[in-house]
Design a protein around this motif. Structure first.
Motif, PDB file in Angstrom:
ATOM      1  N   LEU A  25       0.766  -1.134  -0.014  1.00 14.31           N
ATOM      2  CA  LEU A  25       0.041  -0.119   0.192  1.00 14.31           C
ATOM      3  C   LEU A  25       0.830   1.467   0.179  1.00 14.31           C
ATOM      4  CD1 LEU A  25      -2.835  -1.062   2.537  1.00 14.31           C
ATOM      5  CD2 LEU A  25      -3.249  -0.250   0.099  1.00 14.31           C
ATOM      6  N   PHE A  26       1.893   1.537   0.561  1.00 15.90           N
ATOM      7  CA  PHE A  26       2.487   2.393   0.886  1.00 15.90           C
ATOM      8  C   PHE A  26       4.036   2.526   0.183  1.00 15.90           C
ATOM      9  CE2 PHE A  26      -0.050   2.312   4.734  1.00 15.90           C
ATOM     10  CZ  PHE A  26      -0.254   3.575   4.942  1.00 15.90           C
ATOM     11  N   ASP A  79      -5.092   9.393   5.911  1.00 10.86           N
ATOM     12  CA  ASP A  79      -4.654   8.615   4.964  1.00 10.86           C
ATOM     13  C   ASP A  79      -5.695   7.401   4.508  1.00 10.86           C
ATOM     14  OD1 ASP A  79      -3.010   6.961   2.949  1.00 10.86           O
ATOM     15  OD2 ASP A  79      -1.320   8.685   3.335  1.00 10.86           O
ATOM     16  N   HIS A  91      -7.388   1.527   5.035  1.00  6.59           N
ATOM     17  CA  HIS A  91      -7.710   0.677   4.295  1.00  6.59           C
ATOM     18  C   HIS A  91      -6.938  -0.774   4.889  1.00  6.59           C
ATOM     19  CE1 HIS A  91      -8.319  -2.480   0.994  1.00  6.59           C
ATOM     20  NE2 HIS A  91      -7.220  -2.456   0.944  1.00  6.59           N
ATOM     21  N   CYS A  92      -5.732  -0.349   5.445  1.00  9.53           N
ATOM     22  CA  CYS A  92      -4.984  -1.408   5.851  1.00  9.53           C
ATOM     23  C   CYS A  92      -5.282  -2.103   7.187  1.00  9.53           C
ATOM     24  CB  CYS A  92      -3.394  -0.947   6.245  1.00  9.53           C
ATOM     25  SG  CYS A  92      -2.135  -2.127   6.531  1.00  9.53           S
ATOM     26  N   ARG A 116      -4.883   4.905   2.760  1.00  7.32           N
ATOM     27  CA  ARG A 116      -4.157   3.751   2.846  1.00  7.32           C
ATOM     28  C   ARG A 116      -4.133   3.160   4.274  1.00  7.32           C
ATOM     29  NH1 ARG A 116       1.230   5.933   0.120  1.00  7.32           N
ATOM     30  NH2 ARG A 116       0.738   7.709   1.816  1.00  7.32           N
TER      31      ARG A 116
END
Length: 249
Positions: free
Chosen positions: A89-90, A146, A151-152, A148
């Protein structure tokens, strides 16, 4: 800097006032907020539990060490999966990660946040374990918003917990809330005044408070971004209600 520096000022507290900010160190006494999720299961279901092992009948240091050893493969599996998800993701490079996992405890440090995963004997039932995933630090202001991150960790973490710098007088807070009709309707508390809950359906939020901490949790489906956003709204409501709450700079 760890995330959401939600230092809270109540009467009789020494916490200072100011706007929201990230924390400076996870080990600092000013580090008060964390994002947490946990699961509970039977010790015998842990991957490291063998047929010849015995399920603990009581709490002890030896039982705790046994649970951590039996649960270590599960912690490593969870940590390895999160490591892969975070990297995907990052887009972090290998040298930007700091990863360790031993004795039922994993630590992952990234440029934007730090997290830990651990397994312990369940405090309520010695035959159960608790596995906890905890984001203990956010290093930038922007990372909390963020997508991301949301989501994580949406399916790993479902609570925002603020640990008070010093114990509060919970019964005083109950008295303040009972004087505000809109909040009194949402209030329930222990008969001895040691803890209370605020259920705010419009914010889809449950707030639980005792003398040492304030925990925020959504009433419906997990959504980390929504949890963080609505928790901030709830803090603003309490502040505007003269609850004695401020955010620290």
């Amino acid at each position: 800097m760890p995330f959401l520096h939600l230092a809270i000022e109540f009467p009789r507290s020494t916490v200072q006032r100011g706007p929201i900010e990230t924390n400076t160190s996870v080990h600092s006494p000013e580090s008060q907020s964390r994002i947490v999720g946990s699961t509970v299961g039977r010790v015998r279901r842990l991957s490291g539990f063998q047929k010849h092992h015995h399920v603990p009948e009581a709490h002890s240091d030896a039982a705790q060490n046994f649970v951590r050893k039996a649960g270590h493969p599960d912690v490593k599996s969870a940590a390895d999966t999160l490591y892969s998800d975070i990297r995907s993701l990052f887009g972090y490079r290998r040298r930007e990660f700091n990863y360790s996992c031993e004795d039922g405890f994993a630590w992952i440090k990234t440029p934007d946040f730090d997290l830990q995963i651990k397994v312990d004997q369940c405090p309520e039932d010695p035959k159960n374990y608790t596995m906890t995933t905890e984001i203990v630090a956010l290093h930038t202001q922007s990372i909390a918003a963020d997508e991301r991150l949301h989501h994580c960790f949406t399916y790993h973490c479902d609570q925002l917990i603020v640990d008070f710098a010093s114990p509060i007088q919970v019964d005083d807070k109950i008295d303040i809330l009972e004087d505000i009709p809109e909040l009194a309707e949402a209030l329930s508390y222990e008969p001895d005044g040691s803890a209370f809950e605020l259920k705010l359906p419009k914010l889809d939020l449950l707030i639980q408070v005792d003398e040492s901490s304030m925990a925020f949790k959504l009433l419906t489906l997990r959504d980390l971004g929504k949890l963080l956003h609505h928790s901030q709204k709830a803090l603003d409501i309490l502040a505007s209600a003269q609850f004695g709450l401020r955010l620290q700079q």
